[in-house]
Structure formats: C-alpha cells, structure tokens
Write a protein that holds these residues in place. Structure first.
Motif, PDB file in Angstrom:
ATOM      1  N   MET A   1      46.422   3.351  27.933  1.00  0.00           N
ATOM      2  CA  MET A   1      45.542   3.141  29.080  1.00  0.00           C
ATOM      3  C   MET A   1      46.382   2.729  30.294  1.00  0.00           C
ATOM      4  SD  MET A   1      42.393   0.438  29.566  1.00  0.00           S
ATOM      5  CE  MET A   1      41.450   1.213  28.264  1.00  0.00           C
ATOM      6  N   THR A   2      46.066   3.316  31.446  1.00  0.00           N
ATOM      7  CA  THR A   2      46.792   2.994  32.665  1.00  0.00           C
ATOM      8  C   THR A   2      46.408   1.609  33.169  1.00  0.00           C
ATOM      9  OG1 THR A   2      46.929   5.311  33.319  1.00  0.00           O
ATOM     10  CG2 THR A   2      47.182   3.681  35.066  1.00  0.00           C
ATOM     11  N   GLY A   3      47.427   0.811  33.505  1.00  0.00           N
ATOM     12  CA  GLY A   3      47.211  -0.474  34.150  1.00  0.00           C
ATOM     13  C   GLY A   3      47.653  -0.393  35.597  1.00  0.00           C
ATOM     14  N   PHE A   4      47.274  -1.397  36.376  1.00  0.00           N
ATOM     15  CA  PHE A   4      47.630  -1.428  37.789  1.00  0.00           C
ATOM     16  C   PHE A   4      48.080  -2.828  38.182  1.00  0.00           C
ATOM     17  CE2 PHE A   4      44.577   2.008  37.350  1.00  0.00           C
ATOM     18  CZ  PHE A   4      45.184   3.041  38.063  1.00  0.00           C
ATOM     19  N   VAL A   5      49.040  -2.873  39.097  1.00  0.00           N
ATOM     20  CA  VAL A   5      49.482  -4.126  39.686  1.00  0.00           C
ATOM     21  C   VAL A   5      49.695  -3.865  41.171  1.00  0.00           C
ATOM     22  CG1 VAL A   5      51.961  -3.694  39.275  1.00  0.00           C
ATOM     23  CG2 VAL A   5      51.116  -6.048  39.405  1.00  0.00           C
ATOM     24  N   GLU A   6      49.517  -4.885  41.997  1.00  0.00           N
ATOM     25  CA  GLU A   6      49.708  -4.720  43.435  1.00  0.00           C
ATOM     26  C   GLU A   6      50.986  -5.393  43.891  1.00  0.00           C
ATOM     27  OE1 GLU A   6      46.647  -5.737  46.152  1.00  0.00           O
ATOM     28  OE2 GLU A   6      45.335  -4.092  45.522  1.00  0.00           O
ATOM     29  N   THR A   7      51.687  -4.747  44.803  1.00  0.00           N
ATOM     30  CA  THR A   7      52.856  -5.364  45.418  1.00  0.00           C
ATOM     31  C   THR A   7      52.391  -6.385  46.453  1.00  0.00           C
ATOM     32  OG1 THR A   7      53.076  -3.847  47.297  1.00  0.00           O
ATOM     33  CG2 THR A   7      54.031  -3.138  45.189  1.00  0.00           C
ATOM     34  N   ALA A   8      53.329  -7.168  46.962  1.00  0.00           N
ATOM     35  CA  ALA A   8      53.005  -8.150  47.996  1.00  0.00           C
ATOM     36  C   ALA A   8      52.473  -7.485  49.255  1.00  0.00           C
ATOM     37  CB  ALA A   8      54.241  -8.986  48.319  1.00  0.00           C
ATOM     38  N   GLN A   9      52.801  -6.205  49.445  1.00  0.00           N
ATOM     39  CA  GLN A   9      52.319  -5.456  50.611  1.00  0.00           C
ATOM     40  C   GLN A   9      50.976  -4.769  50.350  1.00  0.00           C
ATOM     41  OE1 GLN A   9      55.475  -5.046  49.277  1.00  0.00           O
ATOM     42  NE2 GLN A   9      56.414  -6.448  50.739  1.00  0.00           N
ATOM     43  N   GLY A  10      50.406  -4.978  49.160  1.00  0.00           N
ATOM     44  CA  GLY A  10      49.109  -4.416  48.849  1.00  0.00           C
ATOM     45  C   GLY A  10      49.126  -3.002  48.324  1.00  0.00           C
ATOM     46  N   VAL A  11      50.285  -2.484  47.913  1.00  0.00           N
ATOM     47  CA  VAL A  11      50.384  -1.138  47.348  1.00  0.00           C
ATOM     48  C   VAL A  11      50.095  -1.217  45.850  1.00  0.00           C
ATOM     49  CG1 VAL A  11      51.898   0.832  46.918  1.00  0.00           C
ATOM     50  CG2 VAL A  11      52.034  -0.407  49.092  1.00  0.00           C
ATOM     51  N   ARG A  12      49.162  -0.382  45.385  1.00  0.00           N
ATOM     52  CA  ARG A  12      48.796  -0.403  43.971  1.00  0.00           C
ATOM     53  C   ARG A  12      49.741   0.472  43.169  1.00  0.00           C
ATOM     54  NH1 ARG A  12      43.040   1.146  41.074  1.00  0.00           N
ATOM     55  NH2 ARG A  12      43.742   3.283  41.487  1.00  0.00           N
ATOM     56  N   ILE A  13      50.323  -0.104  42.125  1.00  0.00           N
ATOM     57  CA  ILE A  13      51.285   0.577  41.269  1.00  0.00           C
ATOM     58  C   ILE A  13      50.662   0.797  39.897  1.00  0.00           C
ATOM     59  CG2 ILE A  13      53.577   0.458  40.208  1.00  0.00           C
ATOM     60  CD1 ILE A  13      53.610   0.747  43.276  1.00  0.00           C
ATOM     61  N   ALA A  14      50.668   2.049  39.448  1.00  0.00           N
ATOM     62  CA  ALA A  14      50.112   2.405  38.145  1.00  0.00           C
ATOM     63  C   ALA A  14      51.208   2.412  37.087  1.00  0.00           C
ATOM     64  CB  ALA A  14      49.466   3.792  38.219  1.00  0.00           C
ATOM     65  N   TYR A  15      50.856   1.973  35.879  1.00  0.00           N
ATOM     66  CA  TYR A  15      51.858   1.925  34.819  1.00  0.00           C
ATOM     67  C   TYR A  15      51.218   2.080  33.447  1.00  0.00           C
ATOM     68  CZ  TYR A  15      50.194  -2.851  34.035  1.00  0.00           C
ATOM     69  OH  TYR A  15      49.403  -3.946  33.760  1.00  0.00           O
ATOM     70  N   ASP A  16      52.035   2.522  32.490  1.00  0.00           N
ATOM     71  CA  ASP A  16      51.722   2.442  31.067  1.00  0.00           C
ATOM     72  C   ASP A  16      52.592   1.346  30.474  1.00  0.00           C
ATOM     73  OD1 ASP A  16      49.972   4.636  31.150  1.00  0.00           O
ATOM     74  OD2 ASP A  16      51.613   6.054  30.837  1.00  0.00           O
ATOM     75  N   ARG A  17      52.054   0.662  29.477  1.00  0.00           N
ATOM     76  CA  ARG A  17      52.807  -0.419  28.831  1.00  0.00           C
ATOM     77  C   ARG A  17      52.621  -0.305  27.331  1.00  0.00           C
ATOM     78  NH1 ARG A  17      51.988  -6.869  30.291  1.00  0.00           N
ATOM     79  NH2 ARG A  17      53.776  -7.682  29.083  1.00  0.00           N
ATOM     80  N   GLU A  18      53.717  -0.393  26.605  1.00  0.00           N
ATOM     81  CA  GLU A  18      53.662  -0.190  25.160  1.00  0.00           C
ATOM     82  C   GLU A  18      54.642  -1.122  24.468  1.00  0.00           C
ATOM     83  OE1 GLU A  18      54.229   3.477  21.917  1.00  0.00           O
ATOM     84  OE2 GLU A  18      54.165   3.901  24.071  1.00  0.00           O
ATOM     85  N   GLY A  19      54.247  -1.675  23.322  1.00  0.00           N
ATOM     86  CA  GLY A  19      55.145  -2.482  22.511  1.00  0.00           C
ATOM     87  C   GLY A  19      55.068  -3.959  22.832  1.00  0.00           C
ATOM     88  N   SER A  20      55.869  -4.722  22.111  1.00  0.00           N
ATOM     89  CA  SER A  20      55.970  -6.167  22.337  1.00  0.00           C
ATOM     90  C   SER A  20      57.407  -6.595  22.089  1.00  0.00           C
ATOM     91  CB  SER A  20      55.010  -6.933  21.414  1.00  0.00           C
ATOM     92  OG  SER A  20      55.333  -6.694  20.048  1.00  0.00           O
ATOM     93  N   GLY A  21      57.801  -7.661  22.756  1.00  0.00           N
ATOM     94  CA  GLY A  21      59.172  -8.147  22.675  1.00  0.00           C
ATOM     95  C   GLY A  21      59.746  -8.309  24.061  1.00  0.00           C
ATOM     96  N   PRO A  22      61.075  -8.320  24.197  1.00  0.00           N
ATOM     97  CA  PRO A  22      61.690  -8.413  25.520  1.00  0.00           C
ATOM     98  C   PRO A  22      61.244  -7.245  26.400  1.00  0.00           C
ATOM     99  CG  PRO A  22      63.320  -8.763  23.790  1.00  0.00           C
ATOM    100  CD  PRO A  22      62.081  -8.282  23.111  1.00  0.00           C
ATOM    101  N   ALA A  23      60.990  -7.518  27.670  1.00  0.00           N
ATOM    102  CA  ALA A  23      60.445  -6.499  28.568  1.00  0.00           C
ATOM    103  C   ALA A  23      61.538  -5.598  29.139  1.00  0.00           C
ATOM    104  CB  ALA A  23      59.687  -7.163  29.705  1.00  0.00           C
ATOM    105  N   VAL A  24      61.220  -4.301  29.216  1.00  0.00           N
ATOM    106  CA  VAL A  24      62.096  -3.305  29.822  1.00  0.00           C
ATOM    107  C   VAL A  24      61.243  -2.465  30.765  1.00  0.00           C
ATOM    108  CG1 VAL A  24      63.721  -1.416  29.442  1.00  0.00           C
ATOM    109  CG2 VAL A  24      63.455  -3.191  27.687  1.00  0.00           C
ATOM    110  N   ILE A  25      61.662  -2.348  32.015  1.00  0.00           N
ATOM    111  CA  ILE A  25      60.957  -1.561  33.015  1.00  0.00           C
ATOM    112  C   ILE A  25      61.780  -0.313  33.303  1.00  0.00           C
ATOM    113  CG2 ILE A  25      60.133  -1.514  35.402  1.00  0.00           C
ATOM    114  CD1 ILE A  25      59.734  -4.581  35.127  1.00  0.00           C
TER     115      ILE A  25
END
Length: 261
Positions: A1-25
C-alpha cells in the motif's frame, strides 16, 4: 500500500515500505520511479527478506509524488529528510546513479543518515565546469516546456537505445510527465563539482560504499575512485552487473553485507 509523507515545504512524497529492522531508503536515479522500476521494487523485497525496513519512494515530480517545477536539489534533500524522520530519525541511504549525488547531498545536510551505499554515480571531474554547463542546458530546455527534448538531452551520453526504448514504450506518458524533475539530477551532479570534494563532503563522516558492476563503464570507475579519495570512510566494492544494471538478488546481498555493523 502506498504511504505519503510531506516535506517541510508541503510537497507530498509517495512511498512503499516493506520489512522490519534497520531502515534503508532507496534514492532513485534520473529515470527511476515506482511505476516504471520493477528492479528497485524487487530490490525492496530482497532487502526486506534480509531483515531491513526498506522505503522505495517517488522523488518530487514523479509517479504519485507532488511538486512543481523548477525541481531542485534542495527539494530532493527535503524529501529524504522527511523520509528519515518518518522511519524514526535514522536510516541508511542507497543512491542509484544520479540518485547517489542526491544521497551525498542529503548526508551532508540531514541528521540521522547512518551509511551511504552508492551505485555507479556519474560524476564529472572534480571542480570541472561541465556539470554547470549541463545544468544550464537542462534549465533552458525545461523552461521551454519541451519535455521530450529535456529527456533526450539528459540521456545524450547514454546508449541511444535507452532513450528510444523509453520514448517508444507504453510508459512514455509517465516519463514525459516527470521530465522536468531531471533538472534536480543535473543540479546534484553540478553540485559535486562546485568545490574541492574533500571540503564539499567534509561533514559526511558515516561509512560509504561505492558500488560498481563488474562490467561498469570506465567513467563510473573514475568517479568511484574520486569518491573514495574524497570521503573519509569510503571503500569501493564490485557487484555482478553490466551496462549500469544489476540483478536485485545480487545487489541486495552486497548491500546487506555492507549494512551490517
């Protein structure tokens, strides 16, 4: 499922996220975004299976993410910052191609970046002027509104069949929409020539691994040597692959080996 986060400038960023443990972008390169990049989707799953919390996102102006032209390196760094904060304030970054230059800029400016893994970043010569000239060309084409010409110029140094395959393929409308966003890639590459690299990257104190395919083009190897020489804790590593491409399982195995403490 697509998630969204906003930057400090108000730009919406779409992402997929999978797994658990240390984060890798995963920071994509010039032509990469989720709808057209099955290789990075597969890499996301491969890394998740190896025990990582993996974020695969659409950069500003691409796919399901928002943003308006002109697209800038500052906006790219803001997107990475928002994603790092979203995963809890600490993450490693994998930067692919020109996305590696964006990852480097983020490591300079964003708190909480723990490691950098960089795939075949196409840097020009240290303190060279070609990056700034290229950025000026891309700026002019993007401002003209000719999206096809913008992408064609950006890809002029690559095998011609790459652009032709994009232009004549079913995903062309999506590539055409994201064309103005390559301005940020050009700015990121110009930034890497804007000062002596040791000074430019002095704040990057985390471990850095510069990855090359076994059949890498020579200029990628030259760029890798420059990064290793200019970063305080950098090493070079080889991964099976050729023609600027990689197999997800091979790359995931290599990344996991370098992400381990």
């Amino acid at each position: 499922m697509t998630g969204f986060v906003e930057t400090a400038q108000g730009v919406r960023i779409a992402y997929d996220r999978e797994g658990s443990g240390p984060a890798v972008i995963l920071v994509g390169g010039a032509g990469q975004f989720r709808a057209v990049d099955p290789g990075t989707r597969a890499l996301t799953s491969e890394l998740a299976r190896r025990g990582y919390d993996v974020v695969h996102y659409d950069r500003p102006g691409r796919g399901d993410s928002g943003g308006e032209a002109p697209f800038t390196l500052e906006g790219e760094v803001a997107a990475v910052r928002a994603l790092v904060e979203m995963v809890g304030g600490r993450a490693s970054l994998f930067g692919s191609s020109s996305g590696g230059a964006i990852a480097l800029a983020a490591a300079v400016a964003v708190a909480g970046v723990e490691r950098l893994l960089l795939w075949e970043v196409p840097l020009g010569a240290e303190e060279g002027e070609d990056g700034a000239a290229f950025l000026a060309e891309i700026d002019a084409l993007a401002a003209s509104g000719d999206r096809e010409a913008t992408l064609r110029r950006f890809m002029a140094g690559m095998p011609p069949e790459w652009f032709e395959g994009m232009r004549n393929g079913p995903a062309w409308p999506m590539f055409e929409r994201m064309a103005p966003s390559v301005r940020a890639d050009a700015e990121a590459l110009a930034w890497t020539q804007s000062a002596p690299r040791r000074r430019l990257w002095a704040r990057v104190e985390v471990p850095v691994v510069v990855l090359l395919g076994a059949g890498a083009f020579p200029f990628f190897a030259e760029a890798a040597d420059s990064m290793v020489a200019s970063l305080g804790r950098a090493e070079r590593a080889e991964v099976p692959g050729a023609g600027h491409g990689w197999e997800p399982a091979d790359l995931a195995k290599a990344l996991a080996s370098h992400l381990s403490p």
